[in-house]
Design a protein around this motif. Structure first.
Motif, mmCIF file in Angstrom:
data_model
loop_
_atom_site.group_PDB
_atom_site.id
_atom_site.type_symbol
_atom_site.label_atom_id
_atom_site.label_comp_id
_atom_site.label_asym_id
_atom_site.label_seq_id
_atom_site.Cartn_x
_atom_site.Cartn_y
_atom_site.Cartn_z
ATOM 1 N N ARG A 37 0.833 -1.205 0.000
ATOM 2 C CA ARG A 37 0.000 0.000 0.000
ATOM 3 C C ARG A 37 0.865 1.251 0.000
ATOM 4 N NH1 ARG A 37 -5.491 -0.362 0.588
ATOM 5 N NH2 ARG A 37 -6.208 -2.465 0.923
ATOM 6 N N GLU A 38 1.964 1.229 0.725
ATOM 7 C CA GLU A 38 2.852 2.388 0.739
ATOM 8 C C GLU A 38 3.409 2.633 -0.663
ATOM 9 O OE1 GLU A 38 5.046 5.723 1.712
ATOM 10 O OE2 GLU A 38 3.246 4.848 2.585
ATOM 11 N N ILE A 39 3.779 1.588 -1.368
ATOM 12 C CA ILE A 39 4.279 1.741 -2.739
ATOM 13 C C ILE A 39 3.195 2.342 -3.628
ATOM 14 C CG2 ILE A 39 5.011 0.472 -4.809
ATOM 15 C CD1 ILE A 39 6.430 -1.493 -2.822
ATOM 16 N N ILE A 40 1.971 1.830 -3.506
ATOM 17 C CA ILE A 40 0.850 2.352 -4.301
ATOM 18 C C ILE A 40 0.615 3.819 -3.961
ATOM 19 C CG2 ILE A 40 -1.652 2.224 -4.671
ATOM 20 C CD1 ILE A 40 -1.325 -0.869 -4.253
ATOM 21 N N HIS A 41 0.559 4.136 -2.665
ATOM 22 C CA HIS A 41 0.303 5.516 -2.258
ATOM 23 C C HIS A 41 1.399 6.457 -2.752
ATOM 24 C CE1 HIS A 41 -2.319 3.945 1.296
ATOM 25 N NE2 HIS A 41 -2.891 3.774 0.132
ATOM 26 N N ARG A 42 2.653 6.012 -2.678
ATOM 27 C CA ARG A 42 3.760 6.846 -3.164
ATOM 28 C C ARG A 42 3.621 7.096 -4.671
ATOM 29 N NH1 ARG A 42 8.337 7.301 0.153
ATOM 30 N NH2 ARG A 42 9.679 7.508 -1.660
ATOM 31 N N LEU A 101 -7.892 4.982 -10.237
ATOM 32 C CA LEU A 101 -6.720 4.113 -10.197
ATOM 33 C C LEU A 101 -6.388 3.732 -8.758
ATOM 34 C CD1 LEU A 101 -4.322 2.721 -11.593
ATOM 35 C CD2 LEU A 101 -3.102 4.901 -11.438
ATOM 36 N N ALA A 102 -6.398 4.700 -7.864
ATOM 37 C CA ALA A 102 -6.087 4.431 -6.454
ATOM 38 C C ALA A 102 -7.080 3.435 -5.868
ATOM 39 C CB ALA A 102 -6.094 5.734 -5.660
ATOM 40 N N LEU A 103 -8.364 3.618 -6.144
ATOM 41 C CA LEU A 103 -9.379 2.690 -5.628
ATOM 42 C C LEU A 103 -9.194 1.280 -6.192
ATOM 43 C CD1 LEU A 103 -12.541 4.978 -5.733
ATOM 44 C CD2 LEU A 103 -11.332 4.156 -3.693
ATOM 45 N N GLU A 104 -8.905 1.209 -7.470
ATOM 46 C CA GLU A 104 -8.701 -0.105 -8.089
ATOM 47 C C GLU A 104 -7.476 -0.803 -7.514
ATOM 48 O OE1 GLU A 104 -9.333 -3.478 -10.116
ATOM 49 O OE2 GLU A 104 -10.739 -1.802 -9.966
ATOM 50 N N MET A 105 -6.405 -0.059 -7.287
ATOM 51 C CA MET A 105 -5.196 -0.654 -6.700
ATOM 52 C C MET A 105 -5.465 -1.142 -5.280
ATOM 53 S SD MET A 105 -2.826 -0.687 -9.001
ATOM 54 C CE MET A 105 -4.228 -1.237 -9.974
ATOM 55 N N GLU A 106 -6.304 -0.407 -4.527
ATOM 56 C CA GLU A 106 -6.677 -0.838 -3.174
ATOM 57 C C GLU A 106 -7.422 -2.174 -3.232
ATOM 58 O OE1 GLU A 106 -6.032 0.684 -0.160
ATOM 59 O OE2 GLU A 106 -4.862 2.236 -1.154
ATOM 60 N N ARG A 107 -8.286 -2.336 -4.251
ATOM 61 C CA ARG A 107 -9.019 -3.601 -4.404
ATOM 62 C C ARG A 107 -8.105 -4.717 -4.903
ATOM 63 N NH1 ARG A 107 -13.221 -0.083 -5.928
ATOM 64 N NH2 ARG A 107 -12.654 -0.079 -8.116
ATOM 65 N N GLN A 108 -7.253 -4.393 -5.845
ATOM 66 C CA GLN A 108 -6.394 -5.409 -6.452
ATOM 67 C C GLN A 108 -5.326 -5.914 -5.489
ATOM 68 O OE1 GLN A 108 -5.118 -4.359 -10.366
ATOM 69 N NE2 GLN A 108 -3.635 -5.998 -10.497
ATOM 70 N N PHE A 109 -4.860 -5.042 -4.606
ATOM 71 C CA PHE A 109 -3.800 -5.406 -3.667
ATOM 72 C C PHE A 109 -4.277 -5.162 -2.240
ATOM 73 C CE2 PHE A 109 -1.640 -4.068 -7.596
ATOM 74 C CZ PHE A 109 -0.957 -5.240 -7.895
#
Length: 129
Positions: A19-24, A113-121
């Motif tokens: 999540r930190e990688i995604i958020h960054r 994109l952020a929401l989808e990444m939260e669901r995917q990971f």
């Protein structure tokens, strides 16, 4: 607090590394898309919101071993940096094309994109051993 006391434990759990990688990455795409700022200002903001991670180890090595480690880390850092810039360039082009094709704003695309990444990971999907 005197030296005999231990500080209280932080009740906040550490951020999931994924999540930190995604958020960054989302923060990077968001800041770099702020065209009303100069590129220098955007880089300054990025340095504030995405500070470079710091890892340190203490081991005893010979000067030759230290040099070999420094050289290897410099090469690895160079590769990872180039890879990051290439990924960023690709993401920028894809965001622009998607925005042009759909009429959606960059901000809206990044939110989706952020929401989808939260669901995917989901939290804990990647567990280091």
């Amino acid at each position: 607090m005197n030296s005999a006391q231990t500080p209280p434990e932080d009740p906040t759990p550490p951020e999931d590394p994924t999540r930190e990688i995604i958020h960054r990455w989302i923060r990077t795409l968001t800041v770099l898309g702020e065209k009303d700022r100069s590129i220098e200002e955007r880089f300054e903001v990025l340095a504030e919101v995405n500070p470079a991670p710091h890892v340190s180890i203490e081991v005893e090595v010979t000067p030759d071993e230290a040099k070999a480690l420094q050289d290897a880390m410099a090469e690895l850092t160079g590769w990872r940096s180039a890879e990051g810039w290439i990924h960023l360039g690709i993401d920028e082009v894809l965001l622009r094309w998607l925005g042009e094709a759909t009429g959606e704003s960059r901000s809206s695309l990044l939110q989706r994109l952020a929401l989808e990444m939260e669901r995917q990971f989901p939290p804990g999907w990647f567990q280091e051993s």
